[in-house]
Scaffold this motif. Structure first.
Motif, PDB file in Angstrom:
ATOM      1  N   ARG A 167       0.846  -1.197   0.000  1.00 19.79           N
ATOM      2  CA  ARG A 167       0.000   0.000   0.000  1.00 19.79           C
ATOM      3  C   ARG A 167       0.877   1.240   0.000  1.00 19.79           C
ATOM      4  O   ARG A 167       1.894   1.293   0.698  1.00 19.79           O
ATOM      5  CB  ARG A 167      -0.896  -0.029   1.245  1.00 19.79           C
ATOM      6  N   ASN A 168       0.472   2.223  -0.761  1.00 16.13           N
ATOM      7  CA  ASN A 168       1.164   3.519  -0.777  1.00 16.13           C
ATOM      8  C   ASN A 168       0.325   4.515   0.002  1.00 16.13           C
ATOM      9  O   ASN A 168      -0.658   5.035  -0.508  1.00 16.13           O
ATOM     10  CB  ASN A 168       1.382   3.998  -2.214  1.00 16.13           C
ATOM     11  N   ASP A 169       0.725   4.787   1.241  1.00 17.15           N
ATOM     12  CA  ASP A 169       0.031   5.762   2.085  1.00 17.15           C
ATOM     13  C   ASP A 169       0.683   7.137   1.998  1.00 17.15           C
ATOM     14  O   ASP A 169       0.229   8.078   2.638  1.00 17.15           O
ATOM     15  CB  ASP A 169       0.045   5.306   3.555  1.00 17.15           C
ATOM     16  N   SER A 170       1.752   7.252   1.230  1.00 18.70           N
ATOM     17  CA  SER A 170       2.492   8.514   1.165  1.00 18.70           C
ATOM     18  C   SER A 170       1.939   9.427   0.082  1.00 18.70           C
ATOM     19  O   SER A 170       1.103   9.031  -0.729  1.00 18.70           O
ATOM     20  CB  SER A 170       3.978   8.239   0.916  1.00 18.70           C
ATOM     21  N   LYS A 171       2.418  10.645   0.083  1.00 15.35           N
ATOM     22  CA  LYS A 171       2.063  11.612  -0.963  1.00 15.35           C
ATOM     23  C   LYS A 171       2.918  11.303  -2.184  1.00 15.35           C
ATOM     24  O   LYS A 171       4.122  11.127  -2.071  1.00 15.35           O
ATOM     25  CB  LYS A 171       2.322  13.056  -0.496  1.00 15.35           C
ATOM     26  N   GLY A 172       2.307  11.229  -3.322  1.00 18.45           N
ATOM     27  CA  GLY A 172       3.047  10.952  -4.549  1.00 18.45           C
ATOM     28  C   GLY A 172       3.217   9.461  -4.796  1.00 18.45           C
ATOM     29  O   GLY A 172       2.654   8.608  -4.104  1.00 18.45           O
ATOM     30  N   LYS A 173       4.000   9.161  -5.786  1.00 17.74           N
ATOM     31  CA  LYS A 173       4.210   7.787  -6.244  1.00 17.74           C
ATOM     32  C   LYS A 173       5.239   7.066  -5.374  1.00 17.74           C
ATOM     33  O   LYS A 173       6.186   7.663  -4.894  1.00 17.74           O
ATOM     34  CB  LYS A 173       4.690   7.871  -7.703  1.00 17.74           C
ATOM     35  N   THR A 174       5.036   5.760  -5.195  1.00 14.23           N
ATOM     36  CA  THR A 174       6.019   4.891  -4.547  1.00 14.23           C
ATOM     37  C   THR A 174       6.533   3.920  -5.594  1.00 14.23           C
ATOM     38  O   THR A 174       5.762   3.349  -6.359  1.00 14.23           O
ATOM     39  CB  THR A 174       5.400   4.117  -3.364  1.00 14.23           C
ATOM     40  N   VAL A 175       7.860   3.745  -5.623  1.00 15.33           N
ATOM     41  CA  VAL A 175       8.498   2.861  -6.597  1.00 15.33           C
ATOM     42  C   VAL A 175       9.383   1.871  -5.839  1.00 15.33           C
ATOM     43  O   VAL A 175      10.124   2.276  -4.950  1.00 15.33           O
ATOM     44  CB  VAL A 175       9.361   3.666  -7.605  1.00 15.33           C
ATOM     45  N   PHE A 176       9.269   0.594  -6.203  1.00 16.75           N
ATOM     46  CA  PHE A 176      10.103  -0.413  -5.552  1.00 16.75           C
ATOM     47  C   PHE A 176      10.400  -1.567  -6.494  1.00 16.75           C
ATOM     48  O   PHE A 176       9.681  -1.803  -7.450  1.00 16.75           O
ATOM     49  CB  PHE A 176       9.452  -0.924  -4.253  1.00 16.75           C
ATOM     50  N   HIS A 177      11.498  -2.255  -6.188  1.00 17.97           N
ATOM     51  CA  HIS A 177      11.832  -3.481  -6.884  1.00 17.97           C
ATOM     52  C   HIS A 177      11.245  -4.634  -6.079  1.00 17.97           C
ATOM     53  O   HIS A 177      11.284  -4.621  -4.844  1.00 17.97           O
ATOM     54  CB  HIS A 177      13.346  -3.693  -7.006  1.00 17.97           C
ATOM     55  N   ASN A 178      10.725  -5.617  -6.781  1.00 19.41           N
ATOM     56  CA  ASN A 178      10.219  -6.830  -6.161  1.00 19.41           C
ATOM     57  C   ASN A 178      10.969  -7.976  -6.819  1.00 19.41           C
ATOM     58  O   ASN A 178      10.966  -8.113  -8.044  1.00 19.41           O
ATOM     59  CB  ASN A 178       8.709  -6.936  -6.405  1.00 19.41           C
ATOM     60  N   ILE A 179      11.654  -8.764  -5.993  1.00 20.10           N
ATOM     61  CA  ILE A 179      12.426  -9.907  -6.494  1.00 20.10           C
ATOM     62  C   ILE A 179      11.825 -11.158  -5.878  1.00 20.10           C
ATOM     63  O   ILE A 179      11.691 -11.249  -4.657  1.00 20.10           O
ATOM     64  CB  ILE A 179      13.908  -9.776  -6.109  1.00 20.10           C
ATOM     65  N   GLU A 180      11.438 -12.098  -6.737  1.00 22.14           N
ATOM     66  CA  GLU A 180      10.842 -13.341  -6.269  1.00 22.14           C
ATOM     67  C   GLU A 180      11.771 -14.488  -6.603  1.00 22.14           C
ATOM     68  O   GLU A 180      12.181 -14.654  -7.762  1.00 22.14           O
ATOM     69  CB  GLU A 180       9.475 -13.548  -6.902  1.00 22.14           C
ATOM     70  N   ILE A 181      12.121 -15.264  -5.594  1.00 22.90           N
ATOM     71  CA  ILE A 181      13.002 -16.414  -5.760  1.00 22.90           C
ATOM     72  C   ILE A 181      12.145 -17.662  -5.614  1.00 22.90           C
ATOM     73  O   ILE A 181      11.502 -17.876  -4.578  1.00 22.90           O
ATOM     74  CB  ILE A 181      14.131 -16.396  -4.713  1.00 22.90           C
ATOM     75  N   TYR A 182      12.141 -18.481  -6.646  1.00 22.90           N
ATOM     76  CA  TYR A 182      11.265 -19.657  -6.694  1.00 22.90           C
ATOM     77  C   TYR A 182      11.931 -20.898  -6.133  1.00 22.90           C
ATOM     78  O   TYR A 182      13.143 -21.033  -6.156  1.00 22.90           O
ATOM     79  CB  TYR A 182      10.815 -19.918  -8.130  1.00 22.90           C
ATOM     80  N   LYS A 183      11.103 -21.804  -5.639  1.00 24.26           N
ATOM     81  CA  LYS A 183      11.575 -23.091  -5.081  1.00 24.26           C
ATOM     82  C   LYS A 183      12.038 -23.983  -6.203  1.00 24.26           C
ATOM     83  O   LYS A 183      11.566 -23.953  -7.292  1.00 24.26           O
ATOM     84  CB  LYS A 183      10.452 -23.798  -4.335  1.00 24.26           C
TER      85      LYS A 183
END
Length: 183
Positions: A167-183
């Motif tokens: 969730r982005n509760d801040s003012k403006g846009k939130t940007v993040f990297h999401n890295i998923e490591i699979y089994k």
């Protein structure tokens, strides 16, 4: 004599340099002479399997990392060239930067959340770990009942099979990297 395994020399040099080792230091760690290591790196000698095992054991690297043809593969990804996946009525944009590769077992995404956007992620039965690296803004992450507020520069790693929400509760846009490591 040129090596029958030309990538071995390149991979050995890359691994040795990555570990910050001189040829002399690598020789002491592996039990392979400095001269032989140099010849292998220059492609002047084709190492035996026994020598490759000594090198991989001594440097504490995977044996196949010495043989792999794609170790030096360079992939440049420009955000503007990636096909966007939109969710939450266009308020969440997911960019598959490095889509799943069976060799690495990893997915790498860049995600943008507009102000006020909330995304409940489906549980991932096949994801061993998920990592979040916030680049811009503030991201609220709820994992099961625990809530974490991550600011730019913060990171979080967790079990990808758990229920989670962004969730982005801040003012403006939130940007993040999401890295998923699979089994």
């Amino acid at each position: 004599m040129m090596s029958q395994l030309p990538k071995v020399g390149q991979n050995l040099r890359r691994l040795r340099n990555g570990l910050g080792l001189s040829l002399d230091e690598a020789s002491k760690m592996t039990g392979v002479s400095k001269a032989m290591l140099g010849q292998i790196e220059r492609g002047e000698s084709s190492p035996t399997i026994s020598t490759l095992w000594k090198i991989s054991s001594g440097l504490k690297v995977n044996f196949t990392s010495l043989l792999d043809d794609n170790q030096n593969e360079l992939v440049l990804v420009k955000k503007e060239d990636v096909e966007i996946i939109e969710e939450e009525n266009g308020h969440m944009r997911l960019y598959p930067i490095f889509p799943f590769d069976s060799k690495s077992g990893v997915d790498v995404f860049l995600i943008e959340l507009d102000e006020g956007c909330k995304h409940i992620s489906a549980t991932h039965k096949n994801v061993l770990e998920e990592m979040i690296l916030v680049i811009e803004g503030t991201l609220t992450v709820q994992i099961e009942k625990e809530v974490y507020e991550l600011k730019a520069g913060h990171s979080l790693k967790f079990d990808g099979t758990l229920n989670h929400m962004y969730r982005n509760d801040s003012k403006g846009k939130t940007v993040f990297h999401n890295i998923e490591i699979y089994k």
